[in-house]
Scaffold this motif. Sequence first.
Motif, PDB file in Angstrom:
ATOM      1  N   ALA A  38       0.816  -1.217   0.000  1.00  0.00           N
ATOM      2  CA  ALA A  38       0.000   0.000   0.000  1.00  0.00           C
ATOM      3  C   ALA A  38       0.846   1.263   0.000  1.00  0.00           C
ATOM      4  CB  ALA A  38      -0.925   0.004   1.216  1.00  0.00           C
ATOM      5  N   THR A  39       2.110   1.160   0.406  1.00  0.00           N
ATOM      6  CA  THR A  39       2.972   2.352   0.453  1.00  0.00           C
ATOM      7  C   THR A  39       4.045   2.352  -0.629  1.00  0.00           C
ATOM      8  OG1 THR A  39       4.144   1.195   2.247  1.00  0.00           O
ATOM      9  CG2 THR A  39       2.642   2.983   2.868  1.00  0.00           C
ATOM     10  N   GLY A  40       4.141   1.287  -1.415  1.00  0.00           N
ATOM     11  CA  GLY A  40       5.126   1.243  -2.483  1.00  0.00           C
ATOM     12  C   GLY A  40       5.612  -0.170  -2.739  1.00  0.00           C
ATOM     13  N   GLU A  41       6.394  -0.335  -3.800  1.00  0.00           N
ATOM     14  CA  GLU A  41       6.915  -1.647  -4.153  1.00  0.00           C
ATOM     15  C   GLU A  41       8.191  -1.963  -3.359  1.00  0.00           C
ATOM     16  OE1 GLU A  41       5.662  -2.687  -8.657  1.00  0.00           O
ATOM     17  OE2 GLU A  41       7.259  -1.191  -8.468  1.00  0.00           O
ATOM     18  N   VAL A  42       8.389  -3.278  -3.087  1.00  0.00           N
ATOM     19  CA  VAL A  42       9.593  -3.735  -2.395  1.00  0.00           C
ATOM     20  C   VAL A  42      10.225  -4.868  -3.192  1.00  0.00           C
ATOM     21  CG1 VAL A  42       8.835  -3.044  -0.082  1.00  0.00           C
ATOM     22  CG2 VAL A  42       8.220  -5.312  -0.951  1.00  0.00           C
ATOM     23  N   ARG A  43      11.541  -4.888  -3.189  1.00  0.00           N
ATOM     24  CA  ARG A  43      12.276  -5.969  -3.852  1.00  0.00           C
ATOM     25  C   ARG A  43      12.969  -6.810  -2.787  1.00  0.00           C
ATOM     26  NH1 ARG A  43      14.966  -3.303  -7.118  1.00  0.00           N
ATOM     27  NH2 ARG A  43      13.968  -3.848  -9.112  1.00  0.00           N
ATOM     28  N   GLY A  44      12.603  -8.086  -2.738  1.00  0.00           N
ATOM     29  CA  GLY A  44      13.210  -9.005  -1.796  1.00  0.00           C
ATOM     30  C   GLY A  44      14.242  -9.883  -2.453  1.00  0.00           C
ATOM     31  N   SER A  45      14.422 -11.074  -1.914  1.00  0.00           N
ATOM     32  CA  SER A  45      15.385 -12.023  -2.445  1.00  0.00           C
ATOM     33  C   SER A  45      14.788 -13.420  -2.358  1.00  0.00           C
ATOM     34  CB  SER A  45      16.698 -11.957  -1.657  1.00  0.00           C
ATOM     35  OG  SER A  45      16.482 -12.237  -0.283  1.00  0.00           O
ATOM     36  N   ALA A  46      15.340 -14.328  -3.133  1.00  0.00           N
ATOM     37  CA  ALA A  46      14.872 -15.714  -3.129  1.00  0.00           C
ATOM     38  C   ALA A  46      16.066 -16.634  -2.984  1.00  0.00           C
ATOM     39  CB  ALA A  46      14.111 -16.032  -4.412  1.00  0.00           C
ATOM     40  N   ALA A  47      15.971 -17.568  -2.045  1.00  0.00           N
ATOM     41  CA  ALA A  47      17.043 -18.539  -1.819  1.00  0.00           C
ATOM     42  C   ALA A  47      16.503 -19.652  -0.934  1.00  0.00           C
ATOM     43  CB  ALA A  47      18.255 -17.874  -1.154  1.00  0.00           C
ATOM     44  N   ALA A  48      17.052 -20.848  -1.111  1.00  0.00           N
ATOM     45  CA  ALA A  48      16.726 -22.000  -0.265  1.00  0.00           C
ATOM     46  C   ALA A  48      15.231 -22.255  -0.176  1.00  0.00           C
ATOM     47  CB  ALA A  48      17.320 -21.805   1.138  1.00  0.00           C
ATOM     48  N   GLY A  49      14.518 -22.037  -1.276  1.00  0.00           N
ATOM     49  CA  GLY A  49      13.111 -22.378  -1.323  1.00  0.00           C
ATOM     50  C   GLY A  49      12.167 -21.363  -0.721  1.00  0.00           C
ATOM     51  N   VAL A  50      12.671 -20.204  -0.319  1.00  0.00           N
ATOM     52  CA  VAL A  50      11.791 -19.190   0.242  1.00  0.00           C
ATOM     53  C   VAL A  50      12.095 -17.832  -0.381  1.00  0.00           C
ATOM     54  CG1 VAL A  50      11.563 -20.388   2.457  1.00  0.00           C
ATOM     55  CG2 VAL A  50      13.337 -18.645   2.177  1.00  0.00           C
ATOM     56  N   ARG A  51      11.108 -16.943  -0.335  1.00  0.00           N
ATOM     57  CA  ARG A  51      11.314 -15.540  -0.665  1.00  0.00           C
ATOM     58  C   ARG A  51      11.351 -14.754   0.639  1.00  0.00           C
ATOM     59  NH1 ARG A  51       6.836 -13.082  -3.862  1.00  0.00           N
ATOM     60  NH2 ARG A  51       5.540 -14.448  -2.590  1.00  0.00           N
ATOM     61  N   SER A  52      12.252 -13.792   0.700  1.00  0.00           N
ATOM     62  CA  SER A  52      12.427 -13.010   1.914  1.00  0.00           C
ATOM     63  C   SER A  52      12.354 -11.524   1.581  1.00  0.00           C
ATOM     64  CB  SER A  52      13.776 -13.327   2.560  1.00  0.00           C
ATOM     65  OG  SER A  52      14.004 -12.506   3.686  1.00  0.00           O
ATOM     66  N   PHE A  53      11.547 -10.802   2.367  1.00  0.00           N
ATOM     67  CA  PHE A  53      11.421  -9.348   2.234  1.00  0.00           C
ATOM     68  C   PHE A  53      11.672  -8.764   3.618  1.00  0.00           C
ATOM     69  CE2 PHE A  53       8.795 -11.529  -0.798  1.00  0.00           C
ATOM     70  CZ  PHE A  53       8.979 -10.844  -1.998  1.00  0.00           C
ATOM     71  N   GLN A  54      12.729  -7.996   3.747  1.00  0.00           N
ATOM     72  CA  GLN A  54      13.127  -7.519   5.061  1.00  0.00           C
ATOM     73  C   GLN A  54      13.155  -5.998   5.105  1.00  0.00           C
ATOM     74  OE1 GLN A  54      16.915  -9.809   5.306  1.00  0.00           O
ATOM     75  NE2 GLN A  54      15.979 -10.777   7.082  1.00  0.00           N
ATOM     76  N   GLY A  55      13.007  -5.472   6.320  1.00  0.00           N
ATOM     77  CA  GLY A  55      13.139  -4.037   6.516  1.00  0.00           C
ATOM     78  C   GLY A  55      12.045  -3.205   5.884  1.00  0.00           C
ATOM     79  N   ILE A  56      10.816  -3.704   5.855  1.00  0.00           N
ATOM     80  CA  ILE A  56       9.696  -2.952   5.296  1.00  0.00           C
ATOM     81  C   ILE A  56       9.110  -2.062   6.396  1.00  0.00           C
ATOM     82  CG2 ILE A  56       7.456  -3.098   4.162  1.00  0.00           C
ATOM     83  CD1 ILE A  56       8.197  -5.937   3.286  1.00  0.00           C
ATOM     84  N   PRO A  57       9.045  -0.759   6.197  1.00  0.00           N
ATOM     85  CA  PRO A  57       8.474   0.107   7.244  1.00  0.00           C
ATOM     86  C   PRO A  57       6.968  -0.101   7.380  1.00  0.00           C
ATOM     87  CG  PRO A  57       8.986   1.390   5.284  1.00  0.00           C
ATOM     88  CD  PRO A  57       9.525   0.011   5.036  1.00  0.00           C
ATOM     89  N   TYR A  58       6.511  -0.329   8.605  1.00  0.00           N
ATOM     90  CA  TYR A  58       5.074  -0.482   8.819  1.00  0.00           C
ATOM     91  C   TYR A  58       4.489   0.694   9.591  1.00  0.00           C
ATOM     92  CZ  TYR A  58       6.128  -2.088  13.630  1.00  0.00           C
ATOM     93  OH  TYR A  58       6.567  -2.181  14.929  1.00  0.00           O
ATOM     94  N   ALA A  59       5.342   1.591  10.079  1.00  0.00           N
ATOM     95  CA  ALA A  59       4.889   2.793  10.778  1.00  0.00           C
ATOM     96  C   ALA A  59       5.978   3.845  10.659  1.00  0.00           C
ATOM     97  CB  ALA A  59       4.587   2.488  12.240  1.00  0.00           C
TER      98      ALA A  59
END
Length: 510
Positions: A38-59
């Motif tokens: 809702a506040t913008g697009e984020v680019r994460g990473s993919a490795a070891a069978g999972v996608r990870s998105f870190q450091g997304i501001p929620y407030a």
Amino acid sequence: MTPSYGRLAGVLAAGLLATATPALPAAAATAPVVVGTATGEVRGSAAAGVRSFQGIPYAAPPVGDLRWTSPRPAAPWTGVRDATRPGPACAQPTGYPIGVPSENEDCLYLNVTTPAKAKGKLPVVVWIHGGSLMYGTGDMYGPARLASAGAVVVSMNYRLGVMGFLSSPALGGSGGFGLEDQQAALRWVRANIGAFGGDPGKVTIMGQSGGGYAVCGHLASPASKGLFHRAIVQSAPCATGGSRTRAAAEAESAKVIEKVGCEEAGDVAACLRAVPAADLLAAYGAFAEPRPVAGTALLPRTPARALRDGRFNRVPVLVGVNHDEERGMVAGAELAPGGRPMRAGEYAPAIRAQFGADAAAVLKRYPLRAHGSAGAALAAVRTDHAWAAPTLDTARLLSRWTPTRMYEFAEKDTPWFAGYPATSFPVRAQHMAELPYLFDLKLFEKLPPRQARLAERMIGAWVRFAATGDPGWARFAERDRHVRSLTAGTWKRAAFERDHAYAFWTGLSR
């Protein structure tokens, strides 16, 4: 003082019922690593069978005039935000293995981990990290195994200690800003988790120790209504903890205000907001046990009262305790500078100091000769008194109103803290011992194969609960107080009340 692993961290730093998990679509292509929120697009990473998105501001960052105020919405951004690194740790004391030393107040960020090939709506697990509401970060608990089992896992940083729970008439507010931060993160989940493959209508909040007490708070808080649909409470008996009185909170805060020199200021709030974070941390101390203030709009009733009255957010609950909670705390004291194993002659005085007029009865029920060492005997007493009996009481209160399951983590061959010497008696299922079975946590030694298999079974049960509300064993009810014993062997019903002298402690408390 309610029990938590802050004490354990302090002494250390100073010295089968098969369960099913939701199936992942085998033919699904790897989902994209750029996701719109809702506040913008984020680019994460993919490795070891999972996608990870870190450091997304929620407030918004709670700095300057926003220090000790309710969380505000995060500002939107343009372009694609990098989400491959976690956000800064919230301000917290230094020197604790379960914490990350920090003076940072711009810290309200969350992390999302999801199966790389998942499609559709998966159950969502929102992890609220422990650490006495004083230490820790969400990202230190690696969630890849939970996600691989079929869940979208969210963790967050939230304001801790003095920054999250200072309560003064000069500041106003709830006295539970850390709990409010978690609610803001849950609102973010409701608005955004669908874009990551999660089901916003199937959110489970999960916490251990201080994080578990936060879950108790969300069960009791009207402001958390509708933000979650199941709850997992680990090593945090809601029946005896989870809040403070306004008087206790304000008395604690008055000491901080005096120490930083703001008690005589014309504008106490402005004075406090100008004090450097390092000075506030030092004034608050390293061994506080903050909790939200009861009797406020955020928390009208204590969790215990809310559960007794049935005036809480009634969702299915999985509640549990470790068989030997206090073993690590007592044994860890041996590792402090000048520490040593407890001597036999010190056991009875320690019991008398804690239990006063009831000490003779406690010593009769827990004779030293039955436990092998003074330390093990003291740990048994404290475990049963502060953890086991109150957790059973919590399950009894919950089960009157909502579907409740209870477990006891009872594995004996658990990993110890990495890099620390062995103690004089086995720590077994101590406080925190279940965590390396659910998360990748560098704090502990690596799980050997037999324990890794137990971890898989536990993760399966936790994810199944998140998906269905049923971890795979019978409901707890007053007429049938079923407690499941989780070990590397066959999972079976625990002889919980007998093993932890529940009748004794219930009679003693009358």
